[in-house]
Design an enzyme around this catalytic site. Sequence first.
Site, PDB file in Angstrom:
ATOM      1  N   TYR A   1      26.445  71.925  77.725  1.00  0.00           N
ATOM      2  CA  TYR A   1      26.898  72.688  78.892  1.00  0.00           C
ATOM      3  C   TYR A   1      26.402  71.988  80.136  1.00  0.00           C
ATOM      4  O   TYR A   1      25.237  71.563  80.194  1.00  0.00           O
ATOM      5  CB  TYR A   1      26.341  74.116  78.827  1.00  0.00           C
TER       6      TYR A   1
ATOM      7  N   ASP B   1      22.556  64.292  81.952  1.00  0.00           N
ATOM      8  CA  ASP B   1      22.436  65.604  82.590  1.00  0.00           C
ATOM      9  C   ASP B   1      21.038  66.141  82.271  1.00  0.00           C
ATOM     10  O   ASP B   1      20.805  66.714  81.202  1.00  0.00           O
ATOM     11  CB  ASP B   1      23.516  66.561  82.084  1.00  0.00           C
TER      12      ASP B   1
ATOM     13  N   LYS C   1      17.039  73.197  88.330  1.00  0.00           N
ATOM     14  CA  LYS C   1      15.961  74.021  87.766  1.00  0.00           C
ATOM     15  C   LYS C   1      14.594  73.636  88.346  1.00  0.00           C
ATOM     16  O   LYS C   1      14.300  73.932  89.502  1.00  0.00           O
ATOM     17  CB  LYS C   1      16.008  73.939  86.240  1.00  0.00           C
TER      18      LYS C   1
END
Length: 427
Positions: A144, A239, A267
């Site tokens: 994702y 990623d 994050k």
Amino acid sequence: MSYENSKQIFQAAQSLMPGGVNSPARAFGSVGGTPLVIDRGEGAYIYDVDGNRLIDYIQSWGPMILGHKHPAVMTAIEQALTKGFSFGAPTEGENELAELIIDAVASVEKVRLVNSGTEATMSAIRLARGFTGRDIIVKFAGNYHGHVDSLLVAAGSSAATLAVPNSPGVTAGTSKDTLILTYNDCQGVRDAFASHGDRIAGVIFEPVVGNMGCVIPDSEFLQTLRECTTASGSLLIFDEVMTGFRVAYGGAQQIWGITPDLTTLGKIVGGGMPIGAYGGRVDIMDHVLPAGKVFQAGTLSGNPIACAAGSATLRELRDHSPYQRLETLSQKLATGLQEAADAAKQVCCVQRVGSMMTLFFNSGPVRCWEDASASDTESFGRYFWGLIDKGVYMPCSQYEALFVSAAHSEDDIQATLDAATTVLADL
Ligand code: KE4
């Protein structure tokens, strides 16, 4: 434990926001029941609106590696607030965060700050297409990368690699330039490059997967991705929104020893405030407007308060490295969870890299989405709620990773294992 106030507040939310949430991962869709409404966090703990204290292994889905309300981050935010909140103009704090990222992540020579991981990945794939002049982006089932239209796709028909939309609103035209491959399938990667290599702009993947549960890349898979992208002139995009500053200060690329062309971050890099980033080789990054012609912009990009939180977090990780302690605590948790599952004769496997891990209700090993999707999610749901009732807050999906923070103590880990032993035995 009572959850009455959570139920009332969440009920009221239903008429205000779709599904009562601002992100579907929070809705407890795969475990059932009513999400806990959180009042506050302190260190390794969160407190819900009914006054229940829980040991937090979600940590805002990764950012809170230092724990909630770390004093150094609090002080940095408070100091930044005295100067104002947002200017839409260059500020020195953006230089500071950019320098910390460039110094930490070896492959990043220049970086652009944005407001989320999604913005980072969306921008990185646009840059890959703009830099190479090619259209195709390769991703992997079970990975994702945020709600980027062209990556909200599922494996399609025919060659099993053609993508089709997996969300209403994503058009066939958007998904047609996405190829979906199988994680850890080296031959599939080689075949795709043999067939499409000269049209592939880039490959984006999670260098440790968190989004189908914690899945670890084979070293041959990593080597194959690097070799195929280099040989074809495509870009390799790590990623690291989840793994960046999580599995090591330099991210997964530091532990795997592979140099990507672009890296996306989020994050932890914002310390819990809304920040994403993408960066890489200077000859690529200088294609981004206004240095180059690839458009990307954002009103709140590089927001001073967010940069203060991010920089304070990265400085703390750099100057007071928690990684060895995180490794010790995480290894104890992973070993204990596996032992508890085995003792309860539950068919489980624990997969871990650093302080991110997943207990799969699956015999394992889990190497790709096809493996992960065979997990017993019904048992996972009962395990999840059993732990909630014992004051342990695990990710509310089999297909997520849990996170240990620097604020977790040996006692917290032991309390978690004591709870898991009982819950797994009673499943
Ligand atoms: P955000 O746009 O949510 O900041 O980042 C998207 C993203 C990109 N890349 C990776 C590897 C990610 O894990 C994410 C977001 N992760 C999910 C949890 N697995 C965020 C939780 C949510 O969607 O609410």
